[in-house]
Write an enzyme that holds these catalytic residues in place. Structure first.
Site, PDB file in Angstrom:
ATOM      1  N   PHE A   1      32.802  32.030  30.747  1.00  0.00           N
ATOM      2  CA  PHE A   1      33.732  32.924  31.446  1.00  0.00           C
ATOM      3  C   PHE A   1      35.144  32.441  31.152  1.00  0.00           C
ATOM      4  O   PHE A   1      35.516  31.311  31.462  1.00  0.00           O
ATOM      5  CB  PHE A   1      33.495  32.940  32.957  1.00  0.00           C
ATOM      6  CG  PHE A   1      34.340  33.970  33.651  1.00  0.00           C
ATOM      7  CD1 PHE A   1      33.924  35.289  33.733  1.00  0.00           C
ATOM      8  CD2 PHE A   1      35.577  33.633  34.190  1.00  0.00           C
ATOM      9  CE1 PHE A   1      34.714  36.252  34.343  1.00  0.00           C
ATOM     10  CE2 PHE A   1      36.370  34.595  34.805  1.00  0.00           C
ATOM     11  CZ  PHE A   1      35.934  35.909  34.884  1.00  0.00           C
TER      12      PHE A   1
ATOM     13  N   ASP B   1      38.473  25.238  27.257  1.00  0.00           N
ATOM     14  CA  ASP B   1      38.873  25.960  28.467  1.00  0.00           C
ATOM     15  C   ASP B   1      38.631  25.047  29.671  1.00  0.00           C
ATOM     16  O   ASP B   1      37.505  24.941  30.162  1.00  0.00           O
ATOM     17  CB  ASP B   1      38.063  27.254  28.581  1.00  0.00           C
ATOM     18  CG  ASP B   1      38.385  28.035  29.847  1.00  0.00           C
ATOM     19  OD1 ASP B   1      39.093  27.490  30.725  1.00  0.00           O
ATOM     20  OD2 ASP B   1      37.915  29.176  29.967  1.00  0.00           O
TER      21      ASP B   1
ATOM     22  N   LYS C   1      43.623  27.067  37.961  1.00  0.00           N
ATOM     23  CA  LYS C   1      42.922  26.730  39.204  1.00  0.00           C
ATOM     24  C   LYS C   1      43.615  25.648  40.033  1.00  0.00           C
ATOM     25  O   LYS C   1      44.551  25.919  40.751  1.00  0.00           O
ATOM     26  CB  LYS C   1      41.475  26.349  38.861  1.00  0.00           C
ATOM     27  CG  LYS C   1      40.693  27.543  38.253  1.00  0.00           C
ATOM     28  CD  LYS C   1      39.620  28.018  39.095  1.00  0.00           C
ATOM     29  CE  LYS C   1      38.795  29.119  38.467  1.00  0.00           C
ATOM     30  NZ  LYS C   1      38.619  30.247  39.355  1.00  0.00           N
TER      31      LYS C   1
END
Length: 397
Positions: free
Chosen positions: A127, A214, A243
């Protein structure tokens, strides 16, 4: 009827306050937060130092635009590069924007090598975001459905499969980069075999590809080291972050090194809000708090303790396929869909997340300590047993 667009399957609950690892609703009920806004609230809810840093900065200067130098942005870039060994940073607002920057870097890199249709290898179950490029890179047909046509320029391989990457290397001369998560987040907290990242680094070096990790979810201490790649002693060429970086204030970053570091030049990429003084002040406060309170080391210690306790107490529970984790990024995989657990846990004052249909994902604030881990386990273990006793296993068909 709400005028907010219906893009989320929301729980019928709203919070009015946060304190450390707890959220409080309008009725005053406290909830232990093992989700942290999906791994965002790194230093806990409303940490006094983070609140003060945001308030102080808001009093002085909130935004100027990247037309001008931003001193706090320079300081934050220095800190991130010192922690990671990377060379420079592009600031944006989110993880998908950071990944979008990485994809653009890879394409620029390919065109500089004379490759007209540069291709990036990505993995199944990954994702990377919901913009069109990151959605295409994402390995989920469910997420992509309805948004076709997707973009060209991606080749997909199974996660944790080095042989498949070597096969692509042998048969596709347009590959310029590989984009992969050190641990899959949305895909179910899958931890690859020891050496996976080192082997990918070697393949990228052998073929002249950019190695792009990532770290949107794994970065900023989540796995018990500052960055996921540090568990294997390799360094990527490109590393998107987001995040936990701002502790709840939106900020993303795309770090680059080596052949990727000088690809972006003025006019090639940009962000109106990215890295503004308010967001950078928050991120610098987050890094200060994490260093001074030992939260990276704490995540490793508390995560190990929590996984061990869950494994011990659920050892005889047949429906549990696996309990795995690194730092405070933990998964409990069941042999059946378990989305109902989210609502059941809320009733008992616990916030969890279910991903990949049958995986309980635990990504609490990094201020989680042993006492909080005990509270979580004492609530979640009986809940899992109750749920399993009343729910049939997934059919083998």
């Amino acid at each position: 009827m709400s005028h907010v667009m219906n893009t989320y399957a929301r729980q019928p609950l709203a919070f009015t306050r946060g304190e450390g690892v707890f959220l409080i609703d309008a009725a005053g009920k406290r909830y232990l937060d093992a989700l942290a806004g999906v791994a965002v609230v790194s230093v806990g809810h409303c940490h006094p130092r983070l609140v003060k840093a945001i308030a102080d900065q808001a009093h002085n200067l909130i935004h100027t635009s990247n037309i001008f130098s931003i001193t706090l942005q320079e300081r934050l870039a220095d800190r991130l590069c010192a922690l990671s060994g990377m060379e420079n940073v592009f600031f944006c607002n989110s993880g998908c924007e950071a990944n979008e920057a990485a994809i653009k870097l890879a394409r620029l890199y390919g065109h500089k090598k004379g490759i007209e249709v540069p291709t990036i290898i990505v993995t199944e179950g990954s994702f990377h975001g919901r913009t069109m490029a990151t959605l295409t890179a994402t390995g989920s047909r469910k997420a992509q459905a309805g948004f076709e046509p997707l973009l060209a320029g991606f080749a997909r391989v199974p996660y944790d499969d080095v042989t498949a990457v070597r096969q692509v290397a042998a048969n596709n001369k347009n590959v310029v980069a590989m984009l992969v998560e050190p641990i899959t987040g949305e895909g179910g907290v899958n931890i690859p075999a020891e050496g996976y990242l080192r082997e990918l680094r070697a393949i990228c070096d052998q073929n002249g590809w950019l190695f792009m990790l990532d770290e949107v979810q794994t970065g900023i201490g989540r796995t018990g080291k500052w960055f996921g790649f540090q568990h294997e002693g390799v360094r990527p060429d490109v590393m998107p972050l987001a995040k936990g970086l701002g502790g709840g204030v939106p900020i993303g970053a795309c770090l680059a090194a080596g052949p990727a570091a000088q690809l972006f030049q003025p006019g090639k990429h940009g962000s109106t809000f990215g890295g503004n003084p308010l967001a950078c002040a928050a991120a610098l406060a987050v890094l200060d708090i994490m260093e001074e309170e030992g939260l990276v080391e704490g995540a490793a210690k508390t995560g190990d303790y929590l996984v061990a306790r869950l494994c011990d107490e659920l050892a005889e529970t047949q429906a549990i396929r696996q309990i795995r984790g690194r730092g405070l990024m933990i998964a409990i995989e069941l042999d059946r869909p378990c989305g109902e657990l989210v609502g059941m846990a809320l009733e008992r004052g616990l916030i969890i997340n279910v991903t990949a249909d049958n995986v309980v994902r635990l990504v609490p604030p990094l201020v989680f300590n042993i006492e909080h881990a005990d509270l979580l386990a004492s609530t979640l273990v009986p809940l899992l047993r109750e749920f399993i006793a009343g729910t049939p296993a997934r059919s083998a068909a």
